[in-house]
Design a protein around this motif. Sequence first.
Motif, PDB file in Angstrom:
ATOM      1  N   LYS B  61       0.800  -1.101  -0.025  1.00  0.00           N
ATOM      2  CA  LYS B  61       0.016  -0.177   0.020  1.00  0.00           C
ATOM      3  C   LYS B  61       0.826   1.264   0.037  1.00  0.00           C
ATOM      4  O   LYS B  61       2.024   1.424   0.643  1.00  0.00           O
ATOM      5  CB  LYS B  61      -0.738  -0.055   1.263  1.00  0.00           C
ATOM      6  N   VAL B  62       0.268   2.236  -0.621  1.00  0.00           N
ATOM      7  CA  VAL B  62       1.241   3.434  -0.626  1.00  0.00           C
ATOM      8  C   VAL B  62       0.462   4.401   0.354  1.00  0.00           C
ATOM      9  O   VAL B  62      -0.804   4.431   0.294  1.00  0.00           O
ATOM     10  CB  VAL B  62       0.921   4.029  -2.287  1.00  0.00           C
ATOM     11  N   GLU B  63       1.165   5.044   1.543  1.00  0.00           N
ATOM     12  CA  GLU B  63       0.826   5.740   2.369  1.00  0.00           C
ATOM     13  C   GLU B  63       0.911   7.185   1.973  1.00  0.00           C
ATOM     14  O   GLU B  63       1.913   7.675   1.664  1.00  0.00           O
ATOM     15  CB  GLU B  63       1.325   5.265   3.661  1.00  0.00           C
ATOM     16  N   GLY B  64       0.135   8.182   2.756  1.00  0.00           N
ATOM     17  CA  GLY B  64       0.206   9.334   2.934  1.00  0.00           C
ATOM     18  C   GLY B  64       0.967  10.379   1.600  1.00  0.00           C
ATOM     19  O   GLY B  64       1.871  10.620   1.662  1.00  0.00           O
ATOM     20  N   ASN B  65       0.151  10.293   0.540  1.00  0.00           N
ATOM     21  CA  ASN B  65       0.497  10.769  -0.681  1.00  0.00           C
ATOM     22  C   ASN B  65       1.986  10.265  -1.238  1.00  0.00           C
ATOM     23  O   ASN B  65       2.696  10.986  -1.756  1.00  0.00           O
ATOM     24  CB  ASN B  65       0.488  12.248  -0.591  1.00  0.00           C
ATOM     25  N   GLY B  66       2.005   9.310  -0.988  1.00  0.00           N
ATOM     26  CA  GLY B  66       3.527   8.494  -1.479  1.00  0.00           C
ATOM     27  C   GLY B  66       4.531   8.764  -0.637  1.00  0.00           C
ATOM     28  O   GLY B  66       5.902   8.475  -1.028  1.00  0.00           O
ATOM     29  N   ALA B  67       4.257   9.235   0.798  1.00  0.00           N
ATOM     30  CA  ALA B  67       5.557   9.443   1.785  1.00  0.00           C
ATOM     31  C   ALA B  67       5.919   8.150   2.298  1.00  0.00           C
ATOM     32  O   ALA B  67       7.178   7.987   2.730  1.00  0.00           O
ATOM     33  CB  ALA B  67       4.922  10.206   2.770  1.00  0.00           C
ATOM     34  N   GLU B  85       4.620  -0.136  -7.464  1.00  0.00           N
ATOM     35  CA  GLU B  85       4.683   1.153  -6.405  1.00  0.00           C
ATOM     36  C   GLU B  85       6.185   0.991  -5.860  1.00  0.00           C
ATOM     37  O   GLU B  85       6.625   2.096  -5.439  1.00  0.00           O
ATOM     38  CB  GLU B  85       3.798   0.665  -5.384  1.00  0.00           C
ATOM     39  N   ARG B  89       8.911   4.187  -6.270  1.00  0.00           N
ATOM     40  CA  ARG B  89       9.202   4.795  -4.966  1.00  0.00           C
ATOM     41  C   ARG B  89      10.529   4.570  -4.176  1.00  0.00           C
ATOM     42  O   ARG B  89      11.225   5.525  -3.607  1.00  0.00           O
ATOM     43  CB  ARG B  89       8.003   4.771  -4.012  1.00  0.00           C
TER      44      ARG B  89
END
Lengths: 156, 266
Positions: B61-67, B85, B89
């Motif tokens: 899962k990508v969290e917090g706008n990609g943070a 993903e 990143r």
Amino acid sequence: MKIPFSLTVNGKPVSTEIEPRALLVEFLRGPLQLTGTHVGCDTAQCGACTVLVDGKPMKSCNMLAIQAQGANVTTIEGLAQGDALHPMQAAFRKHHGLQCGFCTPGMVLSAVGLAGQVKQPSEAQIREALDGNFCRCTGYHNIVKAVQEGLADMTA
Amino acid sequence: MQPFAYSEPTTLAKATGAAAANADSRYLAGGQSLIAAMKLGLSAPAELVDLARLPELRGIKVEGNGAALTVGAMTPHAEVAASMEVGARIAALAALAGGIGDRQVRNRGTLGGSLANDDPAADYPAAVLGLAATVNTNKRQIAADDFFKGLFETALAPGELIMSVTFPVPKKAAYRKFRNPASRFALVGVFVAQTAQGPRVAVTGAGSRGVFRVKSMEQALARDWSAKALESILVPASELQSDLHASAEYRAHLVGVLAQRAVAEA
């Protein structure tokens, strides 16, 4: 204590009971008599025991049979259609990709598991993908040639 | 292999309940270390609690706008390696996962299993420590700096289950390992990252107490993020392990070389 165990092996449903400690390779070679899957090192390094579990190569000496509960398992016996060899088997024969043949079932299944993962893999990619399969006879060169042609024939 | 009882719970509560009810139980993830250890008699649990039927432990899962990225504990290495993903990143994490063991091992072995086992030559501990990740269990969140406790030892309490790991996305990162050609474990592996809190350098395969950070390198990189900044920094061999594969002195040398290469690549 034995527990109920169902899966599909080479397209055929199997329903039985097994001891939880039975390894997948023991189940295949013992009760199912599919002795084409070999035990080489028995320590998850050589890859002779490789089978496809839901299409992915895995080492059947390093997983419990019960971990394949409900899965679709393919062994070397499941590749040929009657007398017609699977394209990967045919390519191994054509290119002399085996000598003693002990590693070959695992090698072939590992190679078949590559199909659809990378389009036309390079020689380097094939060598890297076969990292988990050891051959002590041929020196790999012919194996790589066989895998290249086998993969091409599978998608042809 | 010694006989054992086996269960494949379909809810998290049943899984942790089964583990709590039997002190001699072990969770079974991919089993790429545990089953090998059981075959050798190094581990003989009375019960295995298989985590394979718990889909909530899987996925990325990508969290917090990609943070940050959160990777489920039961996600196999092959899935992390192939994840778009992760590749977009934290490419260093995808590359690390793609270099664990061999293809067959990566199809079964999992992030959570690797961390709970904490093999001193495993790859994932270097990424978790190097990225200052957080290990999320069924009871709490454990910072990477508090998670690894030595050879095959972690902060996990008996029955505590790793659910996922949250990796903050770094500004840049890279992992370089010198692998044992037979086992593919890290003879030495160095993970470097430029994080929001500054540079981090984590080393696996070398420490006599497992994965560790090299603070002297981190300070040098904070002043000057370059391979050259690390040239004169030596890791004392007295704190590294010697075995038939490599001496402590050789490992100390490799730490320096690999750290510089990782910084150059990041």
